[in-house]
Design a protein around this motif. Structure first.
Motif, PDB file in Angstrom:
ATOM      1  N   HIS A 109       0.828  -1.190   0.000  1.00 32.43           N
ATOM      2  CA  HIS A 109       0.000   0.000   0.000  1.00 32.43           C
ATOM      3  C   HIS A 109       0.874   1.256   0.000  1.00 32.43           C
ATOM      4  O   HIS A 109       1.876   1.328   0.714  1.00 32.43           O
ATOM      5  CB  HIS A 109      -0.889  -0.003   1.246  1.00 32.43           C
ATOM      6  CG  HIS A 109      -1.882   1.102   1.288  1.00 32.43           C
ATOM      7  ND1 HIS A 109      -3.119   1.015   0.685  1.00 32.43           N
ATOM      8  CD2 HIS A 109      -1.831   2.332   1.848  1.00 32.43           C
ATOM      9  CE1 HIS A 109      -3.786   2.142   0.884  1.00 32.43           C
ATOM     10  NE2 HIS A 109      -3.022   2.951   1.589  1.00 32.43           N
ATOM     11  N   GLY A 110       0.500   2.240  -0.809  1.00 32.46           N
ATOM     12  CA  GLY A 110       1.147   3.540  -0.761  1.00 32.46           C
ATOM     13  C   GLY A 110       2.405   3.705  -1.586  1.00 32.46           C
ATOM     14  O   GLY A 110       3.013   4.779  -1.584  1.00 32.46           O
ATOM     15  N   THR A 111       2.816   2.672  -2.320  1.00 30.12           N
ATOM     16  CA  THR A 111       4.063   2.788  -3.081  1.00 30.12           C
ATOM     17  C   THR A 111       3.960   3.818  -4.212  1.00 30.12           C
ATOM     18  O   THR A 111       4.953   4.441  -4.567  1.00 30.12           O
ATOM     19  CB  THR A 111       4.487   1.427  -3.664  1.00 30.12           C
ATOM     20  OG1 THR A 111       3.383   0.835  -4.365  1.00 30.12           O
ATOM     21  CG2 THR A 111       4.926   0.487  -2.557  1.00 30.12           C
ATOM     22  N   GLY A 112       2.758   4.000  -4.755  1.00 30.91           N
ATOM     23  CA  GLY A 112       2.579   5.021  -5.779  1.00 30.91           C
ATOM     24  C   GLY A 112       2.849   6.417  -5.230  1.00 30.91           C
ATOM     25  O   GLY A 112       3.454   7.260  -5.900  1.00 30.91           O
ATOM     26  N   ASP A 113       2.444   6.648  -3.988  1.00 22.52           N
ATOM     27  CA  ASP A 113       2.679   7.944  -3.341  1.00 22.52           C
ATOM     28  C   ASP A 113       4.160   8.136  -3.026  1.00 22.52           C
ATOM     29  O   ASP A 113       4.690   9.242  -3.150  1.00 22.52           O
ATOM     30  CB  ASP A 113       1.869   8.050  -2.053  1.00 22.52           C
ATOM     31  CG  ASP A 113       0.372   7.939  -2.285  1.00 22.52           C
ATOM     32  OD1 ASP A 113      -0.077   8.364  -3.364  1.00 22.52           O
ATOM     33  OD2 ASP A 113      -0.333   7.428  -1.409  1.00 22.52           O
ATOM     34  N   VAL A 114       4.821   7.055  -2.622  1.00 24.61           N
ATOM     35  CA  VAL A 114       6.261   7.116  -2.358  1.00 24.61           C
ATOM     36  C   VAL A 114       7.008   7.469  -3.645  1.00 24.61           C
ATOM     37  O   VAL A 114       7.873   8.352  -3.658  1.00 24.61           O
ATOM     38  CB  VAL A 114       6.770   5.772  -1.785  1.00 24.61           C
ATOM     39  CG1 VAL A 114       8.300   5.741  -1.747  1.00 24.61           C
ATOM     40  CG2 VAL A 114       6.203   5.536  -0.395  1.00 24.61           C
ATOM     41  N   PHE A 115       6.661   6.774  -4.735  1.00 27.89           N
ATOM     42  CA  PHE A 115       7.309   7.045  -6.020  1.00 27.89           C
ATOM     43  C   PHE A 115       7.076   8.492  -6.453  1.00 27.89           C
ATOM     44  O   PHE A 115       8.025   9.202  -6.807  1.00 27.89           O
ATOM     45  CB  PHE A 115       6.787   6.100  -7.108  1.00 27.89           C
ATOM     46  CG  PHE A 115       7.308   6.451  -8.483  1.00 27.89           C
ATOM     47  CD1 PHE A 115       8.506   5.933  -8.931  1.00 27.89           C
ATOM     48  CD2 PHE A 115       6.618   7.342  -9.303  1.00 27.89           C
ATOM     49  CE1 PHE A 115       9.012   6.285 -10.187  1.00 27.89           C
ATOM     50  CE2 PHE A 115       7.107   7.696 -10.548  1.00 27.89           C
ATOM     51  CZ  PHE A 115       8.306   7.168 -10.995  1.00 27.89           C
ATOM     52  N   ALA A 116       5.813   8.932  -6.448  1.00 29.61           N
ATOM     53  CA  ALA A 116       5.484  10.271  -6.937  1.00 29.61           C
ATOM     54  C   ALA A 116       6.190  11.345  -6.119  1.00 29.61           C
ATOM     55  O   ALA A 116       6.712  12.325  -6.674  1.00 29.61           O
ATOM     56  CB  ALA A 116       3.973  10.484  -6.902  1.00 29.61           C
TER      57      ALA A 116
END
Length: 274
Positions: A213-220
């Motif tokens: 969960h949340g890896t897209g936010d970490v990447f962005a």
């Protein structure tokens, strides 16, 4: 140069996603990071039940108006999860009133994954998000979000031609640069594809089964931080992808950790890379 970045998205009081990761990651990248929370949740929505949710939609224009009265402006704005078309409308007002000349607009159209919209969103939201992306300098969709905004058929298996066509349709929305995440041409790897000035670039890295969960936010967040430090789009994408992979590797095997990825202990590596 000490730059001021505004990020607009929700905040989970417990959980490594949205503002909970954007604020520390951008700060670690050397940015003065300011926030407008679109909502406050007691936890993130993955793996928890009966979480609280407080909608802060009507606070957004009030914060904007106060900042306008104080002549506050930003070098960049980065939007993540927005909960409604009204929030998209208010964000567009921010684009028009709080940005310095030549400020960068980054939009992560966080609304769907694995071929499906998130709960609570509909076709009208997709249309409005596509318009918001058209006002951005850089957009960071996954393949599901890209397909929804362009009307292209979503596929689990595809080739470079499929991705190239997707880029063309996204570019037609108006965004100058597109960073497409979760692009995988084989079972053992995944990567990020970047489209800028008509040029297609791809960075492949290993794929870890399961997902967090949340890896897209970490990447962005890491991507925006690297880009604002002067890295090229493909350099920023590589840095953000490597950092996200390290965060996942730090978390794999810890069955008690359901909050997202352990991004905090990887921050020294991100800082070192930058």
């Amino acid at each position: 140069m000490y730059k001021r970045v505004l990020t607009v998205q929700d905040i989970s009081c417990l959980g490594q996603c949205s503002l909970t990761v954007a604020l520390p990651i951008l700060s670690a990248c050397g940015m003065q990071t300011c926030i407008i929370p679109s909502a406050v949740l007691s936890t993130h929505t993955g793996g928890f039940k009966n979480y609280t949710f407080r909608d802060l939609t009507e606070d957004i224009p009030k914060i904007r108006e106060h900042w306008e009265s104080e002549n506050i402006s930003f070098d960049a704005v980065y939007t993540g999860y927005l909960g409604s078309t009204k929030q998209i409308e208010y964000v567009e007002e921010i684009f028009g009133s709080l940005l310095k000349p030549n400020a960068k607009i980054f939009v992560d159209p966080a609304m769907a994954d694995n071929g499906k919209l998130y709960v609570g969103f509909d076709d009208n939201f997709v249309r409005e998000m596509a318009k918001l992306c058209g006002k951005a300098d850089v957009i960071m969709p996954n393949i599901t979000e890209a397909c929804l905004m362009t009307g292209q058929e979503y596929k689990e298996s595809y080739d470079k031609e499929y991705i190239t066509e997707l880029f063309k349709k996204l570019n037609a929305l108006g965004a100058e640069c597109i960073v497409l995440t979760g692009v995988s041409y084989d079972e053992g790897s995944t990567g990020v594809a970047v489209y800028e000035n008509g040029e297609y670039l791809y960075y492949k890295h290993k794929k870890i089964a399961g997902g967090c969960h949340g890896t897209g936010d970490v990447f962005a967040s890491a991507f925006v931080g690297a880009a604002m430090k002067g890295k090229s789009m493909i350099e920023a994408a590589k840095i953000a992808a490597d950092y996200t992979l390290l965060c996942i590797e730090n978390t794999v095997g810890d069955e008690d950790h359901r909050y997202g990825v352990k991004f905090e202990i990887a921050l020294p590596e991100l800082i070192k890379t930058l």
